[in-house]
Motif scaffolding. Structure first.
Motif, PDB file in Angstrom:
ATOM      1  N   ILE A  88      34.593 -13.283 -21.769  1.00  0.00           N
ATOM      2  CA  ILE A  88      34.608 -14.742 -21.803  1.00  0.00           C
ATOM      3  C   ILE A  88      33.153 -15.195 -21.692  1.00  0.00           C
ATOM      4  N   PRO A  89      32.672 -16.023 -22.637  1.00  0.00           N
ATOM      5  CA  PRO A  89      31.240 -16.331 -22.717  1.00  0.00           C
ATOM      6  C   PRO A  89      30.566 -16.759 -21.414  1.00  0.00           C
ATOM      7  N   GLY A  90      31.076 -17.756 -20.727  1.00  0.00           N
ATOM      8  CA  GLY A  90      30.426 -18.257 -19.515  1.00  0.00           C
ATOM      9  C   GLY A  90      30.165 -17.169 -18.478  1.00  0.00           C
ATOM     10  N   PRO A  91      31.219 -16.514 -17.989  1.00  0.00           N
ATOM     11  CA  PRO A  91      31.020 -15.476 -16.978  1.00  0.00           C
ATOM     12  C   PRO A  91      30.159 -14.299 -17.447  1.00  0.00           C
ATOM     13  N   GLU A  92      30.258 -13.926 -18.710  1.00  0.00           N
ATOM     14  CA  GLU A  92      29.459 -12.801 -19.215  1.00  0.00           C
ATOM     15  C   GLU A  92      27.971 -13.139 -19.265  1.00  0.00           C
ATOM     16  N   ILE A  93      27.659 -14.370 -19.663  1.00  0.00           N
ATOM     17  CA  ILE A  93      26.254 -14.791 -19.703  1.00  0.00           C
ATOM     18  C   ILE A  93      25.685 -14.821 -18.291  1.00  0.00           C
ATOM     19  N   VAL A  94      26.447 -15.382 -17.355  1.00  0.00           N
ATOM     20  CA  VAL A  94      26.013 -15.452 -15.948  1.00  0.00           C
ATOM     21  C   VAL A  94      25.803 -14.049 -15.392  1.00  0.00           C
ATOM     22  N   LYS A  95      26.754 -13.176 -15.630  1.00  0.00           N
ATOM     23  CA  LYS A  95      26.665 -11.796 -15.127  1.00  0.00           C
ATOM     24  C   LYS A  95      25.418 -11.104 -15.684  1.00  0.00           C
ATOM     25  N   PHE A  96      25.179 -11.245 -16.982  1.00  0.00           N
ATOM     26  CA  PHE A  96      24.019 -10.619 -17.614  1.00  0.00           C
ATOM     27  C   PHE A  96      22.719 -11.142 -17.015  1.00  0.00           C
ATOM     28  N   ALA A  97      22.607 -12.464 -16.903  1.00  0.00           N
ATOM     29  CA  ALA A  97      21.379 -13.070 -16.379  1.00  0.00           C
ATOM     30  C   ALA A  97      21.146 -12.677 -14.924  1.00  0.00           C
ATOM     31  N   ASN A  98      22.185 -12.697 -14.124  1.00  0.00           N
ATOM     32  CA  ASN A  98      22.033 -12.367 -12.701  1.00  0.00           C
ATOM     33  C   ASN A  98      21.728 -10.888 -12.478  1.00  0.00           C
ATOM     34  N   GLU A  99      22.367 -10.018 -13.234  1.00  0.00           N
ATOM     35  CA  GLU A  99      22.133  -8.577 -13.076  1.00  0.00           C
ATOM     36  C   GLU A  99      20.759  -8.153 -13.569  1.00  0.00           C
ATOM     37  N   ASN A 100      20.234  -8.845 -14.559  1.00  0.00           N
ATOM     38  CA  ASN A 100      18.949  -8.463 -15.137  1.00  0.00           C
ATOM     39  C   ASN A 100      17.773  -9.249 -14.566  1.00  0.00           C
ATOM     40  N   LYS A 101      18.038 -10.070 -13.585  1.00  0.00           N
ATOM     41  CA  LYS A 101      16.995 -10.815 -12.877  1.00  0.00           C
ATOM     42  C   LYS A 101      15.987 -11.463 -13.833  1.00  0.00           C
ATOM     43  N   VAL A 102      16.516 -12.296 -14.718  1.00  0.00           N
ATOM     44  CA  VAL A 102      15.668 -12.955 -15.707  1.00  0.00           C
ATOM     45  C   VAL A 102      14.903 -14.122 -15.087  1.00  0.00           C
ATOM     46  N   ASP A 103      13.837 -14.525 -15.736  1.00  0.00           N
ATOM     47  CA  ASP A 103      13.016 -15.632 -15.261  1.00  0.00           C
ATOM     48  C   ASP A 103      13.566 -16.994 -15.693  1.00  0.00           C
ATOM     49  N   LEU A 104      14.235 -17.024 -16.857  1.00  0.00           N
ATOM     50  CA  LEU A 104      14.749 -18.276 -17.400  1.00  0.00           C
ATOM     51  C   LEU A 104      15.915 -17.976 -18.333  1.00  0.00           C
ATOM     52  N   LEU A 105      16.932 -18.832 -18.282  1.00  0.00           N
ATOM     53  CA  LEU A 105      18.051 -18.736 -19.211  1.00  0.00           C
ATOM     54  C   LEU A 105      18.050 -20.004 -20.055  1.00  0.00           C
ATOM     55  N   VAL A 106      18.137 -19.863 -21.368  1.00  0.00           N
ATOM     56  CA  VAL A 106      18.165 -21.006 -22.275  1.00  0.00           C
ATOM     57  C   VAL A 106      19.492 -20.984 -23.022  1.00  0.00           C
ATOM     58  N   ILE A 107      20.170 -22.130 -23.025  1.00  0.00           N
ATOM     59  CA  ILE A 107      21.481 -22.221 -23.667  1.00  0.00           C
ATOM     60  C   ILE A 107      21.613 -23.585 -24.326  1.00  0.00           C
ATOM     61  N   GLY A 108      22.271 -23.618 -25.453  1.00  0.00           N
ATOM     62  CA  GLY A 108      22.503 -24.883 -26.148  1.00  0.00           C
ATOM     63  C   GLY A 108      23.698 -25.605 -25.555  1.00  0.00           C
ATOM     64  N   SER A 109      23.665 -26.923 -25.641  1.00  0.00           N
ATOM     65  CA  SER A 109      24.772 -27.751 -25.173  1.00  0.00           C
ATOM     66  C   SER A 109      25.643 -28.098 -26.369  1.00  0.00           C
ATOM     67  N   ARG A 110      26.934 -28.087 -26.167  1.00  0.00           N
ATOM     68  CA  ARG A 110      27.834 -28.406 -27.261  1.00  0.00           C
ATOM     69  C   ARG A 110      27.976 -29.901 -27.474  1.00  0.00           C
TER      70      ARG A 110
END
Length: 139
Positions: A88-110
């Motif tokens: 499911i897109p939302g949880p998978e994106i969050v999981k990826f960003a949190n596990e990989n300790k990224v500096d910034l997440l960029v996402i488009g708004s619908r």
């Protein structure tokens, strides 16, 4: 300075706009890595598989959805990597960003109106509420 940016891409025009903003930020640091994240949505997967006919065709269709974003990054000479996740897109994106300790997440708004967002929710809204890094939502 951002060294590691995650760009959520779904093939939409909003994702292309998010990619353009990502390029502006990433171009400030030549050592910046942009990870493009595309989530093959479980809810839409059955329909995609039925219409594709084979896994090769399905994979090709998914790659086409990221092609515009990938092309923009390549033209701008930004270092990038592609990740195809399943779920499911939302949880998978969050999981990826949190596990990989990224500096910034960029996402488009619908661009949902307030009633639609309240009833349906949006992926970007769900992501920014749960991600542990700074997030940029591009309208």
């Amino acid at each position: 300075m951002y060294n590691h940016i995650v760009l959520a891409a779904d093939g939409s025009e909003n994702a292309v706009r998010a990619a353009k903003e990502t390029i502006k930020i990433a171009s400030l640091n030549k050592q910046c890595l942009v990870e493009i994240v595309y989530v093959a949505d479980f809810e839409k997967a059955r329909t995609e598989v039925l219409h594709a006919g084979s896994t090769e065709v399905l994979e090709l269709e998914r790659r086409k959805k990221k092609k515009n974003v990938e092309l923009l990054l390549k033209e701008s000479e930004i270092s990038y990597k592609i990740n195809i996740l399943h779920g499911i897109p939302g949880p998978e994106i969050v999981k990826f960003a949190n596990e990989n300790k990224v500096d910034l997440l960029v996402i488009g708004s619908r661009g949902l109106n307030s009633l639609q967002e309240m009833v349906l929710g949006s992926v970007s809204h769900k992501v920014i509420k749960q991600v542990q890094c700074p997030a940029l939502v591009v309208k």
